[in-house]
Design a protein around this motif. Structure first.
Motif, PDB file in Angstrom:
ATOM      1  N   UNK A  20       0.821  -1.207   0.000  1.00 36.33           N
ATOM      2  CA  UNK A  20       0.000   0.000   0.000  1.00 36.33           C
ATOM      3  C   UNK A  20       0.861   1.265   0.000  1.00 36.33           C
ATOM      4  N   UNK A  21       2.081   1.172   0.508  1.00 34.05           N
ATOM      5  CA  UNK A  21       2.991   2.319   0.523  1.00 34.05           C
ATOM      6  C   UNK A  21       3.761   2.474  -0.779  1.00 34.05           C
ATOM      7  N   UNK A  71       0.329   2.430   7.631  1.00 32.21           N
ATOM      8  CA  UNK A  71       0.658   3.117   6.390  1.00 32.21           C
ATOM      9  C   UNK A  71      -0.360   4.240   6.213  1.00 32.21           C
ATOM     10  N   UNK A  72       0.110   5.377   5.712  1.00 36.72           N
ATOM     11  CA  UNK A  72      -0.770   6.501   5.405  1.00 36.72           C
ATOM     12  C   UNK A  72      -0.704   6.778   3.910  1.00 36.72           C
ATOM     13  N   UNK A  73      -1.869   6.950   3.317  1.00 40.18           N
ATOM     14  CA  UNK A  73      -1.978   7.377   1.917  1.00 40.18           C
ATOM     15  C   UNK A  73      -2.830   8.630   1.918  1.00 40.18           C
ATOM     16  N   UNK A  80       2.730   8.786   0.172  1.00 40.79           N
ATOM     17  CA  UNK A  80       2.698   7.510   0.883  1.00 40.79           C
ATOM     18  C   UNK A  80       3.667   7.551   2.064  1.00 40.79           C
ATOM     19  N   UNK A  81       3.191   7.121   3.218  1.00 43.25           N
ATOM     20  CA  UNK A  81       4.016   7.013   4.419  1.00 43.25           C
ATOM     21  C   UNK A  81       3.953   5.565   4.917  1.00 43.25           C
ATOM     22  N   UNK A  82       5.049   5.089   5.494  1.00 42.92           N
ATOM     23  CA  UNK A  82       5.105   3.740   6.049  1.00 42.92           C
ATOM     24  C   UNK A  82       5.823   3.800   7.386  1.00 42.92           C
ATOM     25  N   UNK A  83       5.213   3.224   8.424  1.00 37.55           N
ATOM     26  CA  UNK A  83       5.815   3.293   9.763  1.00 37.55           C
ATOM     27  C   UNK A  83       7.097   2.479   9.863  1.00 37.55           C
ATOM     28  N   UNK A 112       7.586   7.313   2.202  1.00 37.32           N
ATOM     29  CA  UNK A 112       7.860   6.123   1.400  1.00 37.32           C
ATOM     30  C   UNK A 112       7.816   6.496  -0.069  1.00 37.32           C
ATOM     31  N   UNK A 113       6.946   7.435  -0.428  1.00 36.76           N
ATOM     32  CA  UNK A 113       6.879   7.899  -1.813  1.00 36.76           C
ATOM     33  C   UNK A 113       6.036   9.149  -1.886  1.00 36.76           C
TER      34      UNK A 113
END
Length: 416
Positions: free
Chosen positions: A49-50, A158-160, A175-178, A190-191
């Motif tokens: 998802x990230x 994960x944040x989108x 995109x964020x990933x912990x 993350x992107x």
């Protein structure tokens, strides 16, 4: 540390997902997630998802507009609806959404925390901070309007989130990933998806650490009026800044139609060849079912790649729209019968796997493996010919789009 994985352009589109498609996206999205968690675990789902390329391909295989900003809203909405009844079993919770739903994220996270025993209040603070970084620390001309927060029972997340630039009719997805995060203001993304449009202010870059500290010093020593005078003096002496180094990025074009240049042909031919090769061997029972045949196996070959494919294989999201078409009739109307059979096959495979019988999930995995083996030498129809063939046969598959049900072809009409 997380790192920026790439960027992509997303044309900003309005409109709504029709109920007949939204319901199917909910079912297919949920069962694909179940398969990924069963095969690879929750952490791998969060990594997928990230990944901006995978995320776009995931939306494309579910029949959304393959290049559109609307994929973000529709995918997160489908997952929120589809995973809610499975949250206790999978340990995955989808919070937030668009507009007012984004503002409810901290409250939703607090409720998740109470149910599963993690610190939901702290996660709410994370949600606010992530949104603040992408709206204030990264000043790139895009105003946030969507925030999705997916969290697992162990607290990993994960944040989108997505912003829009109305003047340019473009969207940018973040995109964020912990996993691996040690700082929210030192290269945490993350992107970031979006076309490079000149120099931007990105105070979340690790190279801006000294700048962040100096800004605090300036505010303390000069005060707001002094900073304004200093900026005016510097602007008078300013010289053009060097161009930013380009990161690998995926460009989502403005055109709605799927063209040959949007698809890696060898991968498409590998998908088609794998369906023809493995279909009769692994899906014999399926192929004997009335109205189910090779076309469903072709769609499953692309679903299989979304489940099992390596990150490098998602650079052409348009290819995945050839599984179940698109709601706007690009590349062709959604083949309802094929879509429903894809959901049924995946659901049956996942249910059996939960009971210890993995034969059907294994068959789907073999579709993906065979596509990679065959794509080096496989040949097949051109993208244009395949799309023409699908449109000609659309009525027989229950083709449907936002424009209505697809009529039967005119007698003697060519397929392209």
């Amino acid at each position: 540390m997380t790192r920026r994985a790439g960027s992509a352009d997303l044309p900003l589109h309005g409109g709504r997902v029709p109920a007949w498609l939204g319901q199917r996206m909910t079912k297919l999205g949920a069962v694909i997630v179940e398969a990924i968690v069963h095969e690879y675990g929750r952490d791998e789902l969060l990594r997928r998802l990230a990944h901006p390329f995978w995320f776009q391909s995931f939306g494309s295989v579910m029949g959304m507009d393959w290049h559109s900003s609307g994929i973000t809203t529709s995918v997160l909405g489908a997952l929120k609806r589809g995973l809610a009844p499975l949250s206790g079993e999978l340990g995955i919770h989808v919070c937030g959404g668009r507009g007012r739903h984004s503002r409810a994220t901290p409250t939703e996270l607090a409720a998740v925390g109470e149910r599963v025993g993690i610190d939901g209040t702290a996660l709410g603070q994370v949600s606010r901070l992530v949104a603040k970084v992408d709206s204030a620390a990264v000043q790139d001309g895009f105003d946030l309007y969507l925030h999705g927060f997916i969290v697992a029972d162990d607290g990993r997340w994960v944040v989108v989130q997505q912003g829009m630039n109305g003047d340019r009719r473009q969207a940018r997805r973040y995109h964020w990933l912990s996993e691996g995060i040690t700082s929210f203001v030192d290269a945490p993304h993350a992107a970031i998806e979006g076309r490079g449009q000149g120099t931007i202010v990105n105070l979340a870059d690790r190279r801006a650490e000294a700048s962040r500290g100096r800004q605090l010093d300036l505010l303390a020593s000069l005060g707001p009026d002094g900073i304004v005078r200093e900026v005016t003096r510097l602007e008078a002496k300013a010289v053009p800044a060097p161009a930013q180094s380009m990161l690998p990025h995926l460009i989502m074009p403005d055109h709605h139609d799927v063209r040959a240049e949007d698809i890696v042909a060898r991968r498409l031919h590998g998908n088609l060849a794998a369906a023809a090769d493995r279909g009769p061997a692994d899906f014999a029972e399926l192929l004997l079912t009335p109205r189910v045949g090779a076309r469903t196996v072709r769609a499953l070959a692309m679903v299989a790649e979304v489940i099992h494919g390596a990150p490098c294989r998602f650079s052409d999201p348009a290819r995945f729209s050839l599984a179940h078409g698109g709601k706007d009739r690009h590349p062709y109307p959604v083949p309802i019968a094929v879509y429903d059979h894809s959901i049924a096959v995946m659901k049956r495979a996942v249910v059996k796997a939960k009971l210890g019988s993995t034969e059907e999930l294994d068959a789907i995995r073999r579709l993906d493996a065979q596509a990679r083996r065959l794509e080096r030498d496989a040949t097949g129809p051109s993208v244009e010919a395949l799309i023409a063939e699908e449109r000609h046969a659309s009525h027989s598959y229950g083709g449907r789009s936002v424009f209505g049900v697809e009529p039967p072809p005119i007698a003697g009409e060519a397929t392209g």
